[in-house]
Scaffold this motif. Structure first.
Motif: not given
Length: 216
Positions: A129-132, A134-141, A194-197, A200-204
């Motif tokens: 979940v964490i890996i995907l 981060f990858v999704l965040l990179l793809v969106i960016l 977001i990435a530094r946190l 998941i904590p940001v989503v929560i």
């Protein structure tokens, strides 16, 4: 041990590429490749060369290496190597379980300790979940910023720099800086936060805020 082995392998591959494809002298290639690999994985942020002069292959390899990051508990940024090790070990466990006999009891070992199936599934799911994420965040960016001619002018450097932003490592090929569009600066700052946190904590946090707003 795994981190050191990866550092040696990545450094060697980058050095060889710089020698044979970029035409650098062996000493210069070793100075640049070895230093940048060490700096990237430790998130030191130091550079001894202009990375925009590198080819796409060594730049991408360095980007993937720093995206993986250092060991869990270290001050290095990135996704943390331990998550990838767990994901790999879980995959091997799943393959053995799938291919092997249905009567065989297959347990996953992590750090020399045998884990129960429930523990393995939980560790694998958490790491994946964490890996995907981060990858999704990179793809969106990438999808957003590559529509801008500034970033589209040098796609390899843009990919590398955005991998650095998501991984919070500090290296740069020159695309992320004071010269980029203002909206991109705000977006990159937000993504790095977001990435530094670790997402998941940001989503929560955001989910909790929205729930409170809806209830009101």
């Amino acid at each position: 041990q795994v981190m050191f082995a990866l550092l040696v392998i990545v450094s060697a591959v980058i050095v060889l590429d710089l020698v044979f494809n970029s035409g650098l002298a062996a000493g210069e290639a070793l100075r640049e490749g070895g230093f940048m690999a060490g700096s990237a994985v430790t998130s030191a942020g130091f550079q001894n060369t202009d990375l925009s002069l590198w080819g796409f292959a060594p730049l991408l390899l360095l980007g993937v290496f720093l995206f993986i990051g250092g060991p869990q508990g270290s001050t290095a940024a990135g996704l943390k190597l331990d998550r990838f090790i767990i994901a790999f070990e879980s995959f091997i466990w799943w393959m053995k379980k799938t291919i092997g006999s249905s009567k065989a009891v297959v347990s996953m070992k992590h750090e020399g300790k045998a884990l129960k199936e429930e523990e393995t599934a939980s560790l694998f799911a958490e790491s994946l979940v964490i890996i995907l994420s981060f990858v999704l965040l990179l793809v969106i960016l990438l999808f957003i910023l590559l529509h801008d001619s500034y970033f589209a002018s040098d796609i390899p450097a843009t990919i590398f720099d955005l991998m650095n932003c998501v991984a919070n490592t500090g290296a740069s090929a020159g695309m992320i800086g004071s010269g980029m569009p203002e909206y991109a600066k705000i977006l990159v700052i937000f993504v790095m936060w977001i990435a530094r946190l670790e997402i998941i904590p940001v989503v929560i946090l955001v989910g909790g805020i929205f729930r409170k707003i809806i209830r009101k």
